[in-house]
Design a protein around this motif. Structure first.
Motif, PDB file in Angstrom:
ATOM      1  N   GLN A  47      63.661  31.361  57.649  1.00 51.18           N
ATOM      2  CA  GLN A  47      63.432  31.260  56.208  1.00 51.18           C
ATOM      3  C   GLN A  47      62.897  32.586  55.677  1.00 51.18           C
ATOM      4  O   GLN A  47      61.871  33.076  56.126  1.00 51.18           O
ATOM      5  CB  GLN A  47      62.418  30.164  55.912  1.00 51.18           C
ATOM      6  N   SER A  48      63.596  33.126  54.703  1.00 48.49           N
ATOM      7  CA  SER A  48      63.092  34.351  54.088  1.00 48.49           C
ATOM      8  C   SER A  48      62.161  33.938  52.954  1.00 48.49           C
ATOM      9  O   SER A  48      62.378  32.903  52.326  1.00 48.49           O
ATOM     10  CB  SER A  48      64.252  35.175  53.556  1.00 48.49           C
ATOM     11  N   PRO A  49      61.107  34.708  52.714  1.00 47.82           N
ATOM     12  CA  PRO A  49      60.195  34.346  51.627  1.00 47.82           C
ATOM     13  C   PRO A  49      60.941  34.379  50.310  1.00 47.82           C
ATOM     14  O   PRO A  49      61.886  35.152  50.144  1.00 47.82           O
ATOM     15  CB  PRO A  49      59.133  35.451  51.687  1.00 47.82           C
ATOM     16  N   PRO A  50      60.537  33.505  49.361  1.00 49.24           N
ATOM     17  CA  PRO A  50      61.226  33.487  48.075  1.00 49.24           C
ATOM     18  C   PRO A  50      61.152  34.851  47.411  1.00 49.24           C
ATOM     19  O   PRO A  50      60.132  35.527  47.474  1.00 49.24           O
ATOM     20  CB  PRO A  50      60.451  32.449  47.264  1.00 49.24           C
ATOM     21  N   LYS A  51      62.227  35.212  46.787  1.00 55.40           N
ATOM     22  CA  LYS A  51      62.286  36.556  46.195  1.00 55.40           C
ATOM     23  C   LYS A  51      61.350  36.664  45.010  1.00 55.40           C
ATOM     24  O   LYS A  51      61.243  35.753  44.209  1.00 55.40           O
ATOM     25  CB  LYS A  51      63.719  36.805  45.730  1.00 55.40           C
ATOM     26  N   LYS A  52      60.667  37.785  44.908  1.00 56.25           N
ATOM     27  CA  LYS A  52      59.809  38.020  43.757  1.00 56.25           C
ATOM     28  C   LYS A  52      60.688  38.302  42.549  1.00 56.25           C
ATOM     29  O   LYS A  52      61.641  39.073  42.626  1.00 56.25           O
ATOM     30  CB  LYS A  52      58.929  39.229  44.021  1.00 56.25           C
TER      31      LYS A  52
END
Lengths: 281, 321
Positions: A47-52
């Motif tokens: 899981q990639s962190p949610p994009k800023k």
């Protein structure tokens, strides 16, 4: 031997395999639990962190909330008329001019922006890839386990359930063992695999907590739900259109507007019994 | 506590040297010595953060640094920790350095609301009120739902006289009311966001009073009374004893009605064009509020209240504070 019916023969064969079945029953369960836990951690890693989001995008997204908030209380609004009007009309004007749009107000002759194709938009692509990765992590180990069971333990009978069942359960409990005569209470290896597959979720929840991604049966029931969920925010909304629609709502709410403090003096006087009309309690 | 509310709390942090922080501090230090925080899991980290803030409040930098070290080690790169480090820097570093730190945070992530709020409060502390107002307005334009932010903006407008558009400054009276009109506008956003909170109404009423908009103020004070008096209880409202916020609101009502009765000019000079109640209603309200205030006085002091209105108001003004 000649007097024994085919049914009894199958029974005795089953008892024979049952002894070795114990050595299959637990390994299958343990392996499945292990794979589930492993899968949970792999998904966590993938899981990639949610994009800023940049400031302007947040501003655009939240602009509608402003109008919803002012509309929510308009029938009994806490703020006096002049303030309500100024806020409401300012918002309406801003929506009309497109002040809140991410890329600034739209040009007069510019073509209407079309929604970007999700397959070419890199942002949407990322979301789809994440969904695919999760799918792969789910599919591959399950296929491997199923192949393993089919290859080594095909036709194994693992346990005998301690209660009688009707014939309808035969296809559920004896998958992979095509014996019409065998008692329904015997459970085959492949069926045991499926029982685990659908039934281990409770155990995972105990071990890993409520929000785990170890349970693969959930993905199985909705194969593309995960991918669809992630792809959704990538789809471009036409905020300009939404804003224009919201202007009507604002106008409608302004028609409904009444200030909570409009007749508050009479209300208080009645409440304290200083005005005839309402009998104080 | 979820991330958003914690970030908002951190963002609104302001050193107060309060009694409460002293308590937190004393209890927390004992726990810190025994390493008790680390055993509690997530709650322990929350408590450790509170201790760090309390230590900063009590000017005990050593303890604060120890807490920060533990937290930063556990959660590297968390926006909440970045914000805490910023608050720690505010205690010793020069404002320019801290401002630069926040600017860097904002450059890395322009939607970091907590760092943005801290930047505003640093600007305010440096005395650059106009820039603080500018930044805070931009912040609220993006993050509209930040009630604390709107209250702070109102406070900024009400407390400063530097920042008012030049056009509006024609004379001192205008300047005053322009300031408060801006404050009222900010407060009205806070009211919209939290219409259930009577303290915002009270603040609105008091600001309107200062702005010279007496009719608006009166209506707002009455709304506070309507919201806060205990009309679900067994006693009828007219027999109850006003306390706390209700008492303060009645005091406001009294002030308003007195001014409306003595200066009829105010009936029509409302900045927000709020129509005044009928003159009979005003005088009845005046009687009612006097009676309410006397009841409250009797209850607090256990002696008969002073006979004249002027004395009553003067005495109560000290009681309500």
């Amino acid at each position: 031997m000649s007097s024994s019916t085919p049914h009894a023969l199958a029974e005795s064969l089953c008892i024979l395999t049952l002894k070795s079945g114990i050595w299959v029953l637990f390994p299958i369960t343990v392996v499945m639990i292990m794979v589930g836990i492993l899968r949970h951690y792999i998904v966590l890693m993938l899981q990639s962190p949610p994009k800023k989001q940049p400031r302007a995008a947040i501003r655009e997204q939240r602009a509608l909330i402003r109008s919803q908030i002012i509309r929510a209380t308009s029938a009994n609004s806490p703020i006096p008329p002049t303030y309500y009007k100024s806020i409401s009309q300012h918002l309406s004007q801003a929506f009309a001019d497109g002040t809140y749009l991410k890329d600034g107000p739209p040009k007069g002759d510019a073509p209407a922006p079309t929604a970007p194709n999700p397959l070419t938009d890199p942002a949407a692509m990322d979301g789809m890839m994440a969904g695919m990765k999760t799918q792969m992590v789910m599919m591959v180990p399950q296929m491997v386990i199923m192949g393993w069971i089919n290859f080594f333990f095909q036709g194994f009978v693992l346990i005998k359930l301690p209660f009688p069942l009707t014939l309808g359960f035969k296809s559920m409990l004896q998958r992979g063992v095509e014996t019409p005569d065998m008692d329904v209470r015997w459970v085959s290896s492949l069926s045991w695999y499926f029982l685990n597959f659908f039934g281990l979720n409770g155990l995972y929840r105990l071990i890993l907590g409520g929000e785990n991604s170890a349970d693969s049966s959930r993905d199985m029931t909705t194969p593309f739900a995960a991918a669809a969920n992630i792809a959704q925010p990538g789809q471009a909304q036409d905020f300009n259109k939404l804003f224009k629609a919201e202007r009507d709502n604002l106008e409608f709410a302004e028609g409904l507007y009444s200030w909570v403090g409009k007749d508050v003096d009479t209300r208080i006087l009645k409440k304290y019994g200083r005005l005839p009309g309402e009998v104080p309690r | 506590m979820d991330l958003t509310t914690s970030l908002q709390k951190l963002a609104a942090y302001r050193p107060k040297q309060s009694q409460k922080s002293k308590e937190t501090f004393e209890k927390g230090v004992a726990l810190l010595e025994h390493g008790g925080y680390l055993k509690q899991g997530d709650e322990g980290w929350d408590a450790l953060e509170r201790l760090a803030l309390a230590a900063l409040d009590q000017d005990n930098l050593e303890v604060a640094d120890r807490c920060l070290e533990l937290i930063a080690e556990r959660f590297p790169g968390s926006p909440r920790v970045d914000c805490l480090i910023g608050i720690r820097m505010e205690a010793t570093e020069s404002p320019d350095v801290v401002l630069k730190y926040y600017d860097e945070l904002l450059e890395a992530d322009s939607s970091n609301a907590a760092a943005w709020r801290r930047k505003v409060s640093v600007l305010r502390k440096m005395g650059k009120v106009d820039r603080a107002v500018e930044e805070l307005s931009a912040l609220l334009d993006t993050f509209y739902t930040d009630v604390e932010g709107w209250l702070e903006l109102a406070d900024l407008y009400a407390s400063c006289s530097q920042y008012v558009p030049i056009l509006l400054i024609s004379d001192a009276q205008n300047l005053m009311s322009a300031r408060y009109t801006y404050a009222l506008q900010s407060l009205s956003h806070a009211l919209l966001l939290a219409p259930q909170n009577p303290s915002h109404f009270l603040q609105f009423a008091e600001t309107a009073y200062l702005a010279g908009d007496i009719t608006l103020s009166l209506k707002m004070f009455l709304t506070v009374v309507d919201m806060t008096d205990d009309d679900d209880g067994d006693v009828s409202p007219s027999d109850s004893i006003p306390t706390g916020m209700t008492l303060r609101a009645w005091f406001g009502v009294k002030l308003c009605t007195r001014r409306l009765l003595t200066e009829p000019r105010l009936l029509t000079s409302s900045g927000s064009q709020t129509p005044a109640p009928s003159s009979s209603n005003i005088s009845t309200l005046d009687d009612l509020s006097t009676e309410r205030l006397r009841t409250a006085y009797l209850d607090i002091k256990n002696e008969s209240p002073p006979a004249t209105e002027k004395e009553l108001i003067a005495v109560l003004a000290t009681l309500i504070k």
